[in-house]
Design a protein around this motif. Structure first.
Motif: not given
Length: 424
Positions: A219, A248, A277, A367, A371, A373, A402-404
């Motif tokens: 991130s 990401a 996001g 990625q 996601d 975010t 997803d993001h995490r």
């Protein structure tokens, strides 16, 4: 961290390269020796909070020195330590965007056992967004009460897999996060310096760590890893950067904010939320980061209500900012004025977008396709621009992740790629 850990180890005048008592090396052994001698003579007991504040805020004369050198350290047990390793809380030197030497905190985990020929391979990890307030520094996560514990504990489980695979793991808190001064959130060069100087400090703490290393981040840290790929070899030429892994990575933040503001001006606020996001919860952090390098006046684009809430970023972490009674509950038309002038803010964001960077070391971008975010479309656009410019980029996406979730989902691919870089 307990009050018994409050004594600090001074930086030695030279590095000790031979193993010392208990299998420890260099500064780590000196730190433990100093702790055992200093603790009994403390005149006044201190609370854990006082001990932490003292460690993170050294006197000005102690900060002066070469970037990447260690100011002080102490051993870690329990969170945020990693299992299967010797762990240290480290305070080291870096250079901020004004050219001044600053103290930066971080953690180091060195696998138990005997290092391979050439020393332990090193990963310098750049963490994702926790906030800009000092209390949000990941090295201060000592219990589930830490405001970003849900994220930092997840990251530690992944980092422990790297330890088990035979890698030393260093993680910076970044400049101004935990330590005095403002945190340059999403300011790529400042992040790169913190990540690279953490790698230099790691070798000073334990000379059994080799000179070859990889930057890795998620991130916010993914953006930092790309800047590290582009700039680190010049910043620390004595180390050999083998490449970077960006999970990401934050990109196109300026475009996302402009899109939100334009939608607001057109009376269709919220229409672009899937593409931006959910940037509102991150906006106060973005503003504070931009203010470290430019004259950004929030009154030129924020509503009075949003201006009154900006100070929440100085005391709370991303979890609090996401709440419905904070920035997470605000729509674009509640944040931006209809005549908002975002030019100064977007200029900083565009200057720190990783899409246009040039680099020669290989980069792996990972990625999650679900996601929200860091939208996959933004990462797609970044990679297309990088590849069109001839940059050595590999890209892998993970449907339904997803993001995490990308942290765990991509681990085997990241491990195989990093192993290849090290010739393992």
């Amino acid at each position: 961290m307990s009050g018994n850990e409050s004594a600090r180890a001074e930086q030695p005048q030279r590095r000790v390269s031979r193993p010392l008592a208990g299998g420890l090396t260099g500064l780590a052994a000196v730190a433990l020796t100093t702790l055992s001698l200093a603790a009994p003579v403390m005149a006044t007991p201190v609370t854990p909070e006082e001990a932490a504040a003292s460690f993170y805020a050294p006197t000005e004369e102690r900060v002066a020195g070469t970037h990447g050198s260690v100011i002080q350290l102490r051993p870690l047990t329990g969170d945020p330590a990693l299992a299967g390793a010797r762990n240290y809380l480290v305070l080291y030197r870096s250079i901020d965007m004004r050219g001044e030497t600053v103290a930066v905190s971080g953690t180091l985990a060195v696998p138990d056992g005997t290092p391979p020929p050439g020393g332990w391979p090193l990963i310098s990890w750049a963490h994702g967004t926790t906030g800009v307030a000092d209390v949000c520094a990941p090295s201060q996560d000592t219990s589930p009460e830490f405001p970003a514990h849900d994220y930092t504990s997840l990251v530690r489980r992944v980092q422990e897999r790297w330890i088990a695979a035979g890698y030393a793991v260093a993680q910076t808190d970044y400049q101004g996060l935990g330590t005095p001064g403002p945190h340059g959130y999403l300011i790529g060069t400042a992040e790169q310096r913190a990540v690279t100087d953490m790698a230099r400090a790691a070798r000073e703490v334990d000379p059994e760590i080799g000179t070859r290393w990889v930057a890795m981040g998620h991130s916010q840290g993914g953006q930092a890893a790309i800047f590290t790929d582009a700039q680190a070899q010049r910043w620390a030429p004595e180390l050999q950067l083998l490449g970077s892994v960006a999970l990401a990575p934050a990109s196109h933040q300026g475009i996302g904010l402009q899109a939100s503001q334009l939608a607001n001006s057109a009376g269709v606020a919220g229409a672009l939320t899937p593409l931006t996001g959910g940037a509102m919860a991150f906006l106060p952090l973005i503003i504070r980061g931009a203010q470290t390098v430019a004259d950004v006046d929030p009154a030129r684009f924020l509503t009075p209500r949003a201006q009154s809430m900006l100070g929440q970023a100085d005391t709370g972490c991303i979890g609090q900012l996401r709440q419905a009674d904070s920035w997470g509950g605000m729509a674009a038309d509640e944040v931006f004025t209809r005549t908002a002038d975002l030019s100064a803010l977007t200029r900083v964001l565009n200057d720190n977008d990783p899409s246009a960077l040039s680099f020669t070391q290989p980069l792996l971008v990972l990625q999650g396709r679900s996601d929200t975010t860091v939208p996959a479309l933004a990462t797609d656009a970044m990679v297309v621009q990088q590849q069109a410019g001839g940059q050595p980029v590999q890209y892998r996406g993970y449907p339904g992740i997803d993001h995490r979730g990308v942290l765990e989902a991509s681990f085997n691919d990241a491990l195989a790629w990093v192993d290849t870089r090290f010739g393992r």
